[in-house]
Write a protein that holds these residues in place. Structure first.
Motif, PDB file in Angstrom:
ATOM      1  N   THR A  29      65.827  43.232  55.019  1.00 53.65           N
ATOM      2  CA  THR A  29      65.712  44.216  54.022  1.00 53.65           C
ATOM      3  C   THR A  29      66.819  45.378  54.341  1.00 53.65           C
ATOM      4  O   THR A  29      67.511  45.641  53.232  1.00 53.65           O
TER       5      THR A  29
ATOM      6  N   LEU B 262      69.360  57.684  48.127  1.00 52.37           N
ATOM      7  CA  LEU B 262      68.029  57.156  48.169  1.00 52.37           C
ATOM      8  C   LEU B 262      67.710  55.899  48.994  1.00 52.37           C
ATOM      9  O   LEU B 262      66.790  55.613  49.772  1.00 52.37           O
ATOM     10  N   LEU B 263      68.621  54.942  48.974  1.00 52.94           N
ATOM     11  CA  LEU B 263      68.684  53.761  49.766  1.00 52.94           C
ATOM     12  C   LEU B 263      68.760  54.012  51.295  1.00 52.94           C
ATOM     13  O   LEU B 263      68.080  53.749  52.238  1.00 52.94           O
TER      14      LEU B 263
ATOM     15  N   PHE C  46      70.016  43.922  52.723  1.00 53.82           N
ATOM     16  CA  PHE C  46      69.653  43.692  51.515  1.00 53.82           C
ATOM     17  C   PHE C  46      69.948  45.324  50.737  1.00 53.82           C
ATOM     18  O   PHE C  46      70.806  45.632  49.926  1.00 53.82           O
ATOM     19  N   PHE C  47      69.468  46.414  51.593  1.00 52.42           N
ATOM     20  CA  PHE C  47      69.703  47.759  51.066  1.00 52.42           C
ATOM     21  C   PHE C  47      71.257  48.208  51.221  1.00 52.42           C
ATOM     22  O   PHE C  47      71.869  48.932  50.499  1.00 52.42           O
TER      23      PHE C  47
ATOM     24  N   ILE D 196      76.818  49.880  44.581  1.00 48.72           N
ATOM     25  CA  ILE D 196      76.975  50.986  43.903  1.00 48.72           C
ATOM     26  C   ILE D 196      78.019  51.983  44.297  1.00 48.72           C
ATOM     27  O   ILE D 196      79.005  52.462  43.552  1.00 48.72           O
TER      28      ILE D 196
ATOM     29  N   LEU E 251      73.476  46.571  48.489  1.00 47.40           N
ATOM     30  CA  LEU E 251      73.068  47.350  47.411  1.00 47.40           C
ATOM     31  C   LEU E 251      73.771  48.568  47.072  1.00 47.40           C
ATOM     32  O   LEU E 251      74.365  49.013  46.202  1.00 47.40           O
TER      33      LEU E 251
END
Lengths: 59, 735
Positions: free
Chosen positions: B133, B118-119, B136-137, B144, B140
């Motif tokens: 951004t 998804l990211l 950041f992704f 996970i 993230l």
């Protein structure tokens, strides 16, 4: 783009909820008898009308 | 004499509650579940009864001070179900735990793969995304992917570590290496604000591979559950003297020194010595010999023999030196240790694959450095090579075919005992059959039924239903209406009599029916007399071929296989069978050592031998063969050493096993070639440093899907095969 700061974690939290729910269902042995579960749903005699605690005991 | 049933070896106790697991016959519909559970729960003392419909089992808990295990069984019989107690194998419990762990890993990997993807899709498509951004992704994704991979990757990491400790290479070594490198490199790149990270590739790889592994494991668990149920169905009960009392106990609970009663028609439950009584016993399951043997006090008898005429008392003995059992066990030990370990196709591929890939990666680093690229860029490109070649297709190529093929075989009535049996079946070029119980049916059949007045035959057959004598079963199978006559009385060792239409009918020995013995005894043929209302008929029963034996043998020959019969029975009993099946290469009177010698000789000629046998005397030969099969009626030791067990009265499953396995091997090879082709295209792109995470993800999922779809082709093309009769207790196979 600041909306991402809380939208992305919210999406992740939803996904995690799904994962936890699945792991819980696995732990409570709901996948041990897949065929039986499909057939058990057909018998509805677990809702015994004479079972008083079922309907009247609610506070 | 009343006899109590002692099931204590199957019962587990916990705080005054007893627990037993039963395999139940004929659970076929939703109402069966309710009937059994409600029926049992109504009985005072029973705490819980739960049917598992998938594997046709029932677990019951009850308070021990109120009930016994025998009461539970008889209550179940009153409800109308036959149940067989069994001891859940330790292996089965461990496999259940492992299966659950795999599903947990699969769930975690699935969660990680979806969310990281998804990211990643956002990063790939967001061309105007600013660097903060994107970082950041990526962070993230790392958050996970790292914990999830640490958890879900364990099945691969553990297996890889185990292989390396044993100084071997299996497919899990390159998988683990690929995943770890992809994650490590992505982390470094993310910290350096780079454009590309491969968290999605790593998690997706784990997810695909776990899918394959979970399916493979589920299929194996399913066949094992059915095999355990069928074994429970065969549980033999013995009648043991406890002082003067007679107790019915499972044969597994017998100990050396126990005194047993063996009635006419019973199977001898353990090895031992006859204390008193005389009888004839049928040892076809032990030695392959079809002629009955006379035994009296002092004679040694083996488990698996059938007591024909008289009642015997026996004492259980451990295998002594010089007995058949002892010889079989000695030969078995030798055969099992001598058996060279077969190297699976997947492991052979891994041994070839891992060095090539790792050398390619090393050459990539050297090449780029020589071309003047920076150290950082060269290493990144080399890792990209490792990621793109990460053997997704290769690791799925074989397990997926295995799942599909064992599912097809399962429906054809073949239960595989060992994981690599399919590969070995595919290589077979010679088939060696045992005669008794393998080419022929395990029980004798009436062979002159056509020559007898149908009305007389029907009466004789219905009368035979009331007898426990083994020969009576062969007569009873001729009955069109399976309804015994009322008031039939059995005279043990002689026959059975009843009043039919006002006059007495007798079925049994010649003397019992008032007929004179003609004195003509052909070996291997039994005579049964039937007299009613002044008319007399003689029925003869003998071992007969499995109904489709001729057709199946012809089909096997059409495969280009060499066929051979190796029997423990007398040569003059083997000859007619060999002639009917037109098998020129046969031998009779072979003892276990000679059977092994014959198979070793074939192996020395470079042949891959399939041995099909059922007797105790076949067990060493089965263990020595390249691959082996036995019918479900086989002796326990024999079945334990067979790579596959087949159900039903037909011989067709032998053909099915070979045909399906050959097709499966063809598809496995195609899949491996496909994986090679994929690498031939992908690796140059990776070496040139053109791979982006998007290309890696697309290539990986595309190749996995293609390999899986190709594996499904192993299902089709079972031409010339019929649907197998559904055996009792068989769970439906996964498709």
């Amino acid at each position: 783009m600041t909306v991402l700061i809380y939208l992305v974690p919210a999406a992740l939290a939803l996904g995690l909820t799904g994962l936890v729910a699945f792991l819980w269902s696995l732990r409570s042995r709901q996948y041990d008898d897949m065929e039986g579960a499909a057939l058990r749903v057909l018998s509805d005699d677990d809702l015994a009308p004479s079972d008083e605690s079922y309907s009247t005991d609610a506070p | 004499m009343t006899e109590t049933l002692d099931l204590s070896i199957f019962v587990k106790r916990h705080d005054g509650t007893a627990h037993i697991e039963l395999a139940v016959e004929d659970i076929g519909c939703a109402s069966c579940i309710r009937k059994i559970e409600d029926g049992l729960k109504k009985i005072p003392g029973i705490v819980e009864a739960r049917v598992n419909f998938t594997n046709r089992r029932l677990t019951v808990d009850w308070r021990e001070d109120e009930l016994g295990a025998g009461d539970v069984m008889s209550a179940l019989a009153r409800i109308g179900y036959r149940a067989h107690p069994f001891e859940p194998e330790r292996a089965e419990a461990e496999e259940a735990l492992y299966a659950r762990w795999l599903v947990k890993c699969l769930a975690v990997a699935g969660f990680a793969a979806m969310n990281v993807m998804l990211l990643s899709v956002a990063v790939w498509s967001g061309t105007d995304m600013d660097q903060d951004t994107r970082d950041f992704f990526h962070w993230l994704s790392a958050l996970i992917a790292l914990p999830c991979a640490a958890y879900a990757g364990q099945p691969f990491f553990q297996s890889a570590v185990k292989a390396i400790r044993a100084r071997q290479l299996n497919m899990d070594v390159p998988i683990s290496l690929g995943v770890l490198l992809a994650l490590g490199m992505s982390l470094v790149e993310t910290a350096g604000h780079a454009e590309h990270a491969y968290f999605d590739s790593a998690t997706m790889l784990l997810f695909f591979l776990l899918c394959g592994r979970t399916l493979d494991h589920a299929m194996r668990r399913k066949t094992r559950a059915v095999a355990t149920n069928l074994a429970a169905l065969k549980t033999e009960f013995a009648h043991r003297f406890d002082g003067s009392e007679l107790v019915q106990v499972p044969a597994a609970a017998l100990k050396t020194g126990d005194r047993l009663l063996v009635r006419s028609g019973d199977r001898v439950p353990a090895d031992g010595i006859v204390l008193s009584g005389t009888s004839e016993i049928d040892e076809s399951l032990v030695t392959g010999e079809t002629t009955l043997r006379d035994v009296g006090a002092g004679a040694a008898i083996h488990a698996g023999a059938v007591n024909f005429s008289g009642t015997l008392t026996m004492r259980v003995t451990a295998a002594g030196t010089g007995t058949l059992i002892d010889e079989v066990e000695r030969l078995l030990e030798k055969a099992v240790t001598a058996k060279s370990r077969y190297v699976r196709l997947a492991d052979r591929a891994a041994r070839l694959y891992a060095p090539v890939v790792h050398a390619t990666a090393a050459l990539t680093v050297i090449g780029w450095l020589a071309a003047g690229a920076s150290v950082h860029d060269s290493i990144i490109t080399a890792i990209a090579v490792l990621i793109i070649t990460c053997p997704c297709a290769l690791a799925l190529a074989i397990p997926t075919v295995q799942v599909v093929a064992s599912g097809v075989l399962f429906r054809a009535g073949v239960i595989l005992n060992s994981g690599d049996a399919i590969e070995r079946f595919a290589e077979v070029d010679t088939v060696v059959f045992d005669k008794t119980g393998t080419l022929t049916l395990p029980e004798p059949r009436v062979d002159n039924a056509a020559a007898i007045d149908p009305a007389m035959l029907e009466r004789a057959a219905r009368l035979a239903l009331s007898s426990r004598h083994p020969l009576a079963a062969s007569v009873a199978s001729e009955a069109r209406e399976r309804q015994p006559f009322e008031g039939a009385i059995e005279e043990p060792g002689q026959g059975v009599r009843a009043l039919i239409d006002g006059s007495e009918a007798r079925l049994g020995s010649l003397a019992f029916c008032g007929m004179t013995d003609t004195g003509l005894h052909e070996p291997g043929v039994s005579t049964i007399a039937f007299a009613h209302a002044g008319r007399e008929v003689l029925l003869t029963a003998r071992q007969s071929l499995r109904p489709d034996a001729e057709k199946t043998i012809a089909a096997l020959r059409a495969f280009g296989l060499d066929l051979m019969i190796l029997s423990g029975d007398r040569p003059d009993a083997v000859a007619p069978i060999a002639r009917t099946l037109s098998i020129a290469n046969w031998r009779g009177g072979a003892d276990p050592a000679e059977k092994i010698a014959a198979i070793e000789a074939l192996k020395a000629q470079g042949r891959r031998v399939l041995v099909v046998g059922d007797g105790l005397n076949d067990a060493p030969a089965l263990a020595a063969a390249h691959v082996s099969m036995s019918p479900i009626s086989a002796a326990d030791i024999t079945q334990a050493h067979a790579d596959a067990v087949f159900l039903g009265v037909r011989l067709q499953p032998v053909w099915d096993a070979i045909a399906v396995s050959r097709r499966a091997r063809r598809v496995m090879r195609q899949n491996l070639w496909f994986a090679v082709l994929y690498n031939a295209v992908a690796v140059p792109i990776a070496i040139l440093g053109l791979v982006t995470p998007l290309i890696a993800a697309a290539a990986m999922s595309g190749s996995s899907v293609l390999v899986t779809l190709n594996a499904l082709r192993a299902r089709f093309g079972r031409e010339g095969s019929h649907a197998a009769e559904t055996p009792a207790l068989t769970a439906r196979a996964a498709s």
